[in-house]
Design a protein around this motif. Structure first.
Motif, mmCIF file in Angstrom:
data_model
loop_
_atom_site.group_PDB
_atom_site.id
_atom_site.type_symbol
_atom_site.label_atom_id
_atom_site.label_comp_id
_atom_site.label_asym_id
_atom_site.label_seq_id
_atom_site.Cartn_x
_atom_site.Cartn_y
_atom_site.Cartn_z
ATOM 1 N N VAL A 157 12.793 -9.771 2.572
ATOM 2 C CA VAL A 157 11.712 -8.913 3.067
ATOM 3 C C VAL A 157 10.898 -9.691 4.092
ATOM 4 O O VAL A 157 10.305 -10.709 3.795
ATOM 5 N N ILE A 158 10.902 -9.214 5.342
ATOM 6 C CA ILE A 158 10.184 -9.900 6.414
ATOM 7 C C ILE A 158 8.704 -9.574 6.346
ATOM 8 O O ILE A 158 7.858 -10.428 6.532
ATOM 9 N N ALA A 159 8.418 -8.290 6.119
ATOM 10 C CA ALA A 159 7.029 -7.872 6.165
ATOM 11 C C ALA A 159 6.803 -6.745 5.177
ATOM 12 O O ALA A 159 7.686 -5.934 4.934
ATOM 13 N N VAL A 160 5.590 -6.717 4.609
ATOM 14 C CA VAL A 160 5.216 -5.648 3.692
ATOM 15 C C VAL A 160 3.906 -5.060 4.198
ATOM 16 O O VAL A 160 2.990 -5.799 4.544
ATOM 17 N N ALA A 161 3.850 -3.732 4.269
ATOM 18 C CA ALA A 161 2.631 -3.095 4.746
ATOM 19 C C ALA A 161 2.173 -2.036 3.764
ATOM 20 O O ALA A 161 2.811 -1.000 3.628
ATOM 21 N N PRO A 162 1.046 -2.282 3.069
ATOM 22 C CA PRO A 162 0.466 -1.234 2.219
ATOM 23 C C PRO A 162 -0.271 -0.239 3.110
ATOM 24 O O PRO A 162 -0.925 -0.644 4.067
ATOM 25 N N VAL A 163 -0.120 1.051 2.803
ATOM 26 C CA VAL A 163 -0.713 2.077 3.674
ATOM 27 C C VAL A 163 -1.547 3.049 2.840
ATOM 28 O O VAL A 163 -1.128 3.488 1.774
ATOM 29 N N VAL A 164 -2.729 3.366 3.359
ATOM 30 C CA VAL A 164 -3.584 4.396 2.757
ATOM 31 C C VAL A 164 -3.835 5.451 3.834
ATOM 32 O O VAL A 164 -3.957 5.117 5.009
ATOM 33 N N MET A 165 -3.872 6.708 3.438
ATOM 34 C CA MET A 165 -4.046 7.759 4.444
ATOM 35 C C MET A 165 -5.143 8.711 4.022
ATOM 36 O O MET A 165 -5.269 9.029 2.848
ATOM 37 N N GLY A 166 -5.891 9.176 5.006
ATOM 38 C CA GLY A 166 -6.928 10.152 4.710
ATOM 39 C C GLY A 166 -7.555 10.643 5.992
ATOM 40 O O GLY A 166 -7.018 10.411 7.080
ATOM 41 N N ALA A 167 -8.670 11.338 5.846
ATOM 42 C CA ALA A 167 -9.377 11.785 7.032
ATOM 43 C C ALA A 167 -10.865 11.615 6.780
ATOM 44 O O ALA A 167 -11.332 11.742 5.647
#
Lengths: 230, 402
Positions: B100-110
């Protein structure tokens, strides 16, 4: 030189119309030599058209034998019959039966085209046949641009372009005025003089009188025959 | 009869019945053109989707909270109540795999974005610099500098260029402070114009550090975790690793969904193939209709031309030859229709490309061949019955009709 072109023995043709059996031809015996000029008269329903259709291989007898050129026609299959109609027999109909979308030249060309003749040979034969019929200046006209007499002469050219041995004409003048009719008969006679056997079904006594042999049919039988050849 | 004569004779007959022939050719043309154009449109749609995914890079593994199952889903929901959250610690645990080169946690909203009395509702993404790397997003100015520790909140953000224009006009953007929700953030960067992927418009977006986003939306669960894998061939291994790691961390329960891009593309491929097949069936039906029409027209032609058929037989044509004449007509008509249809399709594709959608794919060769082939076959099959009927006519009966 009357070798037999046509030989009919005890020829019968029976139509089934509903429950009735109509005897259109009853035991017809007839011998026609090559080069003869016959007329066939008789009241409507006497069987003359039926006889002509059988002679032209458009119809088959119910019984009896029909030898054409010495061959028994009963033994021929559909393809052979079609070939005989194409090269041995020529037809002229009362209503001309020209294909309206084709020119005079193309109408006359049809039998050669169906037989698969090469284009160059066709052109020569068609031009010749149309010239004999007196239409060398009408070759590119369509039937609708021609008079009745001219149409019938196109039909004669079409019937004779394959140089058939037998020419069958079913009331060829029945739809024409007397002058045009005379022209048509004269062409038929000149073809006969070249050796073609010509049989004309007619109602017209003048046409009948010109033939060298005259047959009269009544009720499916040959009633009189002026010149039964030996 | 010679081939040339046959063609000439049939052509003469076709051009004689002009209106009828044109209508028929038109019907066949519309059918085959529809087939070609619809295939081109389908291919373009597919290309579009594939392109959208390609932006992601093909070495991507996505982890979502919750288990998506084809069976028993309803039961799970009624049992568990809420889905167990996918946390930042879960994301951190996934960095351990050497592929695994990179890990990106993502949160989404407005959230509402305010600056100097102006307010806009904008999509807000919580992420880390790894997100920019994985999704190949470029900044036009500044940079997204956050704390290396994902848990630490940092009041910085990156804004889309359109949003920046709307809020700041033509003035300086980087370094300004704006308000997102009820917190203040310093603008650290601006997205490059024209960025767009998977239906997300970067031009309207605000990106903030993932810890700030979790606080802003008052949640502990991530929307997704993106993993970039060094080698495509290790996708499956990483997928297994992610599942195993998260099951262990979630007390033995498999409550996440792991999707690789290949799997996503694969299911899209299936969907588009099904769509394409549907389109072909529809076009095929219109060609079948054309076939029925050809048969009808040819049957009319046969009955109108009985006298001619009788004559042809009287002057030496055999039954099979007559059949060939009418068959040739049907073939010529459908060939003309197919040809016109292909031309029409090209013209349509060209107009669409010129006036509407320049990226429309060229109609694939197999579609053109299939359309022409189906049109011709339909014509031949429909010509068969009329041709046989013509061949069987008795010369005498046919001549009898004046």
């Amino acid at each position: 030189m009357n070798s037999g072109l046509i030989e009919l023995q005890k020829l019968c043709r029976i139509f089934e119309v509903g429950d009735e059996r109509v005897h259109a031809l009853r035991d017809v015996d007839l011998h026609i030599g090559a080069g003869e000029y016959l007329s066939l008269m008789g009241p409507s329903g006497s069987g003359k058209s039926t006889l002509l259709n059988i002679l032209g291989l458009l119809d088959r007898p119910s019984s009896g034998t029909y030898l054409l050129n010495g061959r028994d026609t009963a033994a021929m299959n559909q393809a052979q019959l079609a070939r005989y109609r194409g090269d041995t027999i020529g037809f002229v109909f009362q209503f001309f039966q020209l294909v309206p979308r084709l020119t005079a030249f193309e109408n006359v060309e049809l039998p050669l085209m169906l037989a698969g003749e090469p284009v160059a040979a066709r052109r020569e034969k068609v031009t010749h046949a149309l010239t004999v019929a007196g239409l060398s200046d009408r070759m590119r006209h369509r039937p609708s641009q021609l008079s009745g007499g001219q149409r019938q002469r196109v039909a004669i050219a079409r019937a004779t372009v394959t140089r058939p041995r037998l020419l069958l004409a079913d009331e060829p003048t029945g739809n024409l005025d007397s002058a045009s009719g005379r022209g048509v008969i004269e062409i038929l006679e000149s073809l006969n003089q070249d050796g073609m056997t010509v049989i004309v079904v007619t109602h017209d006594p003048d046409v009948d009188q010109r033939a060298t042999r005259r047959l009269r049919m009544v009720d499916g039988r040959i009633d009189t025959d002026t010149g039964a050849s030996s | 009869m010679r081939w040339m004569d046959l063609a000439r004779f049939s052509l003469a007959a076709i051009s004689r019945a002009r209106v009828r022939s044109l209508l028929l050719i038109g019907t066949v043309a519309i059918g085959s053109a529809a087939m070609v154009v619809l295939t081109a449109v389908g291919d373009s749609a597919k290309d579009y989707v594939v392109e959208q995914f390609a932006v992601l890079g093909s070495q991507l593994v996505m982890v979502f909270p919750g288990k998506s199952e084809t069976a028993g889903g309803a039961l799970n929901a009624s049992f568990g109540g809420t889905v167990r959250p996918l946390t930042l610690d879960d994301a951190a645990a996934l960095t351990r795999h050497h592929q695994v080169i990179a890990v990106a946690p993502v949160v989404m909203g407005a959230a509402g974005v305010q600056y100097a009395g102006l307010e806009r509702e904008a999509p807000v993404l919580g992420g880390t610099p790894e997100l920019l790397q994985i999704r190949r997003w470029k900044l036009a100015a500044g940079q997204f500098s956050t704390d290396a520790d994902w848990d630490k909140a940092t009041p910085v953000c990156v804004v889309g260029d359109k949003l920046a224009r709307e809020l700041f006009g033509s003035g300086q953007v980087v370094g300004q402070w704006l308000r997102i929700g009820d917190s203040r953030f310093r603008v650290a960067g601006v997205f490059a114009a024209g960025g767009r992927s998977l239906g997300m418009d970067l031009e309207d977006l605000v990106l903030i550090p993932v810890a700030d986003a979790l606080r802003l939306f008052d949640t502990e669960s991530l929307f997704q975790i993106l993993l970039e894998v060094a080698d495509r061939e290790d996708l499956a291994a990483v997928e297994r690793f992610a599942l195993a790691t998260l099951r262990e961390r979630h007390r033995g329960e498999e409550d996440v969904t792991v999707v690789t891009q290949d799997a996503l593309l694969g299911s899209f491929d299936q969907l588009f193939n099904a769509l394409n097949a549907g389109v072909l069936v529809i076009a095929g039906v219109s060609l079948a209709v054309a076939g029925v029409l050809i048969m009808n027209v040819m049957l009319i032609a046969v009955s109108q031309r009985t006298a001619e058929i009788g004559l042809l037989k009287a002057i030496g044509a055999t039954g099979p030859l007559i059949a060939r004449v009418f068959f040739a007509e049907a073939i010529l008509l459908s060939a003309a229709g197919a040809l016109l249809g292909l031309l029409l399709a090209q013209l349509l594709c060209f107009s669409v490309r010129t006036f509407w959608y320049p990226e429309l794919a060229a109609a694939p060769g197999w579609a053109m061949l299939t359309a022409a082939g189906v049109a011709m076959t339909t014509g031949m099959i429909s010509g068969l019955i009329p041709a046989r009927r013509a061949a069987r006519l008795e010369p005498l009966a046919a001549l009898g009709q004046h």
